[in-house]
Design a protein around this motif. Structure first.
Motif, PDB file in Angstrom:
ATOM      1  N   GLY A 125       0.810  -1.220   0.000  1.00  0.00           N
ATOM      2  CA  GLY A 125       0.000   0.000   0.000  1.00  0.00           C
ATOM      3  C   GLY A 125       0.840   1.264   0.000  1.00  0.00           C
ATOM      4  N   PRO A 126       0.168   2.389   0.084  1.00  0.00           N
ATOM      5  CA  PRO A 126       0.864   3.676   0.059  1.00  0.00           C
ATOM      6  C   PRO A 126       1.799   3.906   1.246  1.00  0.00           C
ATOM      7  CG  PRO A 126      -1.509   3.989   0.341  1.00  0.00           C
ATOM      8  CD  PRO A 126      -1.282   2.537   0.111  1.00  0.00           C
ATOM      9  N   TRP A 127       1.675   3.112   2.304  1.00  0.00           N
ATOM     10  CA  TRP A 127       2.597   3.243   3.431  1.00  0.00           C
ATOM     11  C   TRP A 127       4.034   2.965   2.998  1.00  0.00           C
ATOM     12  CZ3 TRP A 127       5.675  -0.747   4.835  1.00  0.00           C
ATOM     13  CH2 TRP A 127       5.313  -2.018   4.412  1.00  0.00           C
ATOM     14  N   GLY A 128       4.214   2.297   1.877  1.00  0.00           N
ATOM     15  CA  GLY A 128       5.555   1.989   1.371  1.00  0.00           C
ATOM     16  C   GLY A 128       6.362   3.227   1.021  1.00  0.00           C
ATOM     17  N   TYR A 129       5.663   4.335   0.832  1.00  0.00           N
ATOM     18  CA  TYR A 129       6.371   5.575   0.517  1.00  0.00           C
ATOM     19  C   TYR A 129       7.137   6.125   1.714  1.00  0.00           C
ATOM     20  CZ  TYR A 129       3.962   5.500  -3.921  1.00  0.00           C
ATOM     21  OH  TYR A 129       3.522   5.135  -5.157  1.00  0.00           O
ATOM     22  N   ILE A 130       6.988   5.481   2.877  1.00  0.00           N
ATOM     23  CA  ILE A 130       7.802   5.838   4.035  1.00  0.00           C
ATOM     24  C   ILE A 130       9.278   5.546   3.733  1.00  0.00           C
ATOM     25  CG2 ILE A 130       7.679   3.633   5.260  1.00  0.00           C
ATOM     26  CD1 ILE A 130       7.313   7.039   6.927  1.00  0.00           C
ATOM     27  N   GLY A 131       9.524   4.775   2.690  1.00  0.00           N
ATOM     28  CA  GLY A 131      10.892   4.501   2.249  1.00  0.00           C
ATOM     29  C   GLY A 131      11.640   5.754   1.845  1.00  0.00           C
ATOM     30  N   VAL A 132      10.917   6.831   1.572  1.00  0.00           N
ATOM     31  CA  VAL A 132      11.554   8.108   1.243  1.00  0.00           C
ATOM     32  C   VAL A 132      12.417   8.577   2.417  1.00  0.00           C
ATOM     33  CG1 VAL A 132      11.085  10.555   0.785  1.00  0.00           C
ATOM     34  CG2 VAL A 132       9.779   8.792  -0.400  1.00  0.00           C
ATOM     35  N   VAL A 133      11.975   8.311   3.626  1.00  0.00           N
ATOM     36  CA  VAL A 133      12.732   8.717   4.814  1.00  0.00           C
ATOM     37  C   VAL A 133      14.068   7.974   4.862  1.00  0.00           C
ATOM     38  CG1 VAL A 133      12.758   8.760   7.336  1.00  0.00           C
ATOM     39  CG2 VAL A 133      10.653   9.288   6.093  1.00  0.00           C
ATOM     40  N   GLY A 134      14.031   6.668   4.687  1.00  0.00           N
ATOM     41  CA  GLY A 134      15.263   5.881   4.682  1.00  0.00           C
ATOM     42  C   GLY A 134      16.193   6.280   3.551  1.00  0.00           C
ATOM     43  N   LEU A 135      15.617   6.497   2.381  1.00  0.00           N
ATOM     44  CA  LEU A 135      16.407   6.907   1.226  1.00  0.00           C
ATOM     45  C   LEU A 135      17.070   8.260   1.481  1.00  0.00           C
ATOM     46  CD1 LEU A 135      17.151   6.064  -1.677  1.00  0.00           C
ATOM     47  CD2 LEU A 135      15.141   7.311  -2.446  1.00  0.00           C
ATOM     48  N   ALA A 136      16.333   9.206   2.002  1.00  0.00           N
ATOM     49  CA  ALA A 136      16.873  10.545   2.259  1.00  0.00           C
ATOM     50  C   ALA A 136      17.963  10.519   3.331  1.00  0.00           C
ATOM     51  CB  ALA A 136      15.764  11.499   2.663  1.00  0.00           C
ATOM     52  N   THR A 137      17.721   9.796   4.427  1.00  0.00           N
ATOM     53  CA  THR A 137      18.728   9.758   5.491  1.00  0.00           C
ATOM     54  C   THR A 137      19.995   9.042   5.022  1.00  0.00           C
ATOM     55  OG1 THR A 137      17.743   7.783   6.484  1.00  0.00           O
ATOM     56  CG2 THR A 137      17.085   9.926   7.387  1.00  0.00           C
ATOM     57  N   GLY A 138      19.844   8.069   4.140  1.00  0.00           N
ATOM     58  CA  GLY A 138      21.018   7.399   3.584  1.00  0.00           C
ATOM     59  C   GLY A 138      21.786   8.290   2.632  1.00  0.00           C
ATOM     60  N   LEU A 139      21.089   9.013   1.791  1.00  0.00           N
ATOM     61  CA  LEU A 139      21.753   9.888   0.825  1.00  0.00           C
ATOM     62  C   LEU A 139      22.436  11.075   1.493  1.00  0.00           C
ATOM     63  CD1 LEU A 139      19.152   9.901  -2.095  1.00  0.00           C
ATOM     64  CD2 LEU A 139      21.362   8.740  -2.025  1.00  0.00           C
ATOM     65  N   PHE A 140      21.789  11.641   2.504  1.00  0.00           N
ATOM     66  CA  PHE A 140      22.362  12.805   3.186  1.00  0.00           C
ATOM     67  C   PHE A 140      23.319  12.437   4.318  1.00  0.00           C
ATOM     68  CE2 PHE A 140      18.402  14.755   1.474  1.00  0.00           C
ATOM     69  CZ  PHE A 140      19.032  15.665   0.634  1.00  0.00           C
ATOM     70  N   ARG A 141      23.381  11.139   4.659  1.00  0.00           N
ATOM     71  CA  ARG A 141      24.249  10.633   5.733  1.00  0.00           C
ATOM     72  C   ARG A 141      23.961  11.297   7.082  1.00  0.00           C
ATOM     73  NH1 ARG A 141      29.086   7.815   3.400  1.00  0.00           N
ATOM     74  NH2 ARG A 141      29.530   7.553   5.596  1.00  0.00           N
ATOM     75  N   PHE A 142      22.712  11.680   7.280  1.00  0.00           N
ATOM     76  CA  PHE A 142      22.319  12.327   8.532  1.00  0.00           C
ATOM     77  C   PHE A 142      20.941  11.833   8.935  1.00  0.00           C
ATOM     78  CE2 PHE A 142      20.109  15.698  10.857  1.00  0.00           C
ATOM     79  CZ  PHE A 142      20.976  15.853  11.925  1.00  0.00           C
ATOM     80  N   CYS A 143      20.811  11.402  10.185  1.00  0.00           N
ATOM     81  CA  CYS A 143      19.538  10.940  10.712  1.00  0.00           C
ATOM     82  C   CYS A 143      19.177  11.786  11.931  1.00  0.00           C
ATOM     83  CB  CYS A 143      19.626   9.470  11.114  1.00  0.00           C
ATOM     84  SG  CYS A 143      18.118   8.828  11.848  1.00  0.00           S
ATOM     85  N   PRO A 144      18.088  12.552  11.851  1.00  0.00           N
ATOM     86  CA  PRO A 144      17.690  13.383  12.992  1.00  0.00           C
ATOM     87  C   PRO A 144      17.419  12.574  14.264  1.00  0.00           C
ATOM     88  CG  PRO A 144      16.478  14.018  11.024  1.00  0.00           C
ATOM     89  CD  PRO A 144      17.220  12.768  10.702  1.00  0.00           C
ATOM     90  N   ALA A 145      16.882  11.379  14.132  1.00  0.00           N
ATOM     91  CA  ALA A 145      16.613  10.545  15.308  1.00  0.00           C
ATOM     92  C   ALA A 145      17.924  10.123  15.975  1.00  0.00           C
ATOM     93  CB  ALA A 145      15.797   9.315  14.925  1.00  0.00           C
ATOM     94  N   TYR A 146      18.942   9.809  15.188  1.00  0.00           N
ATOM     95  CA  TYR A 146      20.246   9.474  15.754  1.00  0.00           C
ATOM     96  C   TYR A 146      20.789  10.654  16.547  1.00  0.00           C
ATOM     97  CZ  TYR A 146      21.205   5.046  13.286  1.00  0.00           C
ATOM     98  OH  TYR A 146      21.214   3.750  12.845  1.00  0.00           O
ATOM     99  N   ARG A 147      20.638  11.852  16.017  1.00  0.00           N
ATOM    100  CA  ARG A 147      21.137  13.038  16.709  1.00  0.00           C
ATOM    101  C   ARG A 147      20.389  13.253  18.020  1.00  0.00           C
ATOM    102  NH1 ARG A 147      21.937  19.131  14.373  1.00  0.00           N
ATOM    103  NH2 ARG A 147      22.962  19.905  16.228  1.00  0.00           N
ATOM    104  N   LEU A 148      19.089  13.050  17.990  1.00  0.00           N
ATOM    105  CA  LEU A 148      18.261  13.222  19.180  1.00  0.00           C
ATOM    106  C   LEU A 148      18.709  12.297  20.312  1.00  0.00           C
ATOM    107  CD1 LEU A 148      15.701  14.578  20.396  1.00  0.00           C
ATOM    108  CD2 LEU A 148      14.410  12.657  19.472  1.00  0.00           C
ATOM    109  N   PHE A 149      19.056  11.055  19.959  1.00  0.00           N
ATOM    110  CA  PHE A 149      19.452  10.067  20.959  1.00  0.00           C
ATOM    111  C   PHE A 149      20.963   9.945  21.144  1.00  0.00           C
ATOM    112  CE2 PHE A 149      15.201   8.562  19.631  1.00  0.00           C
ATOM    113  CZ  PHE A 149      14.576   8.650  20.870  1.00  0.00           C
ATOM    114  N   GLY A 150      21.736  10.766  20.431  1.00  0.00           N
ATOM    115  CA  GLY A 150      23.185  10.751  20.577  1.00  0.00           C
ATOM    116  C   GLY A 150      23.855   9.529  19.983  1.00  0.00           C
TER     117      GLY A 150
END
Length: 66
Positions: A32-57
């Motif tokens: 279903g359309p929930w698969g578009y959540i893959g954009v988040v994984g794709l973006a964090t991989g391409l930019f090499r930055f994850c906001p959640a990682y930063r939040l939790f150190g």
């Protein structure tokens, strides 16, 4: 604004691969359309930055651990 990298190489490849797979499956109509959540994984991989990682150190980047 300069965002320091906190996503390492293996983590990056996993995020890009899983994100692209989810987007592809959503486009093909297999999941279903929930698969578009893959954009988040794709973006964090391409930019090499994850906001959640930063939040939790968290960092999987070797250069950030030194």
């Amino acid at each position: 604004m300069n965002m320091p990298s906190n996503v390492g190489s293996a983590d990056r490849m996993l995020r890009i691969g899983a994100g692209a797979a989810l987007i592809g499956l959503a486009l093909a109509g297999i999941i279903g359309p929930w698969g578009y959540i893959g954009v988040v994984g794709l973006a964090t991989g391409l930019f090499r930055f994850c906001p959640a990682y930063r939040l939790f150190g968290i960092s999987t980047c070797a250069s950030a651990r030194r």
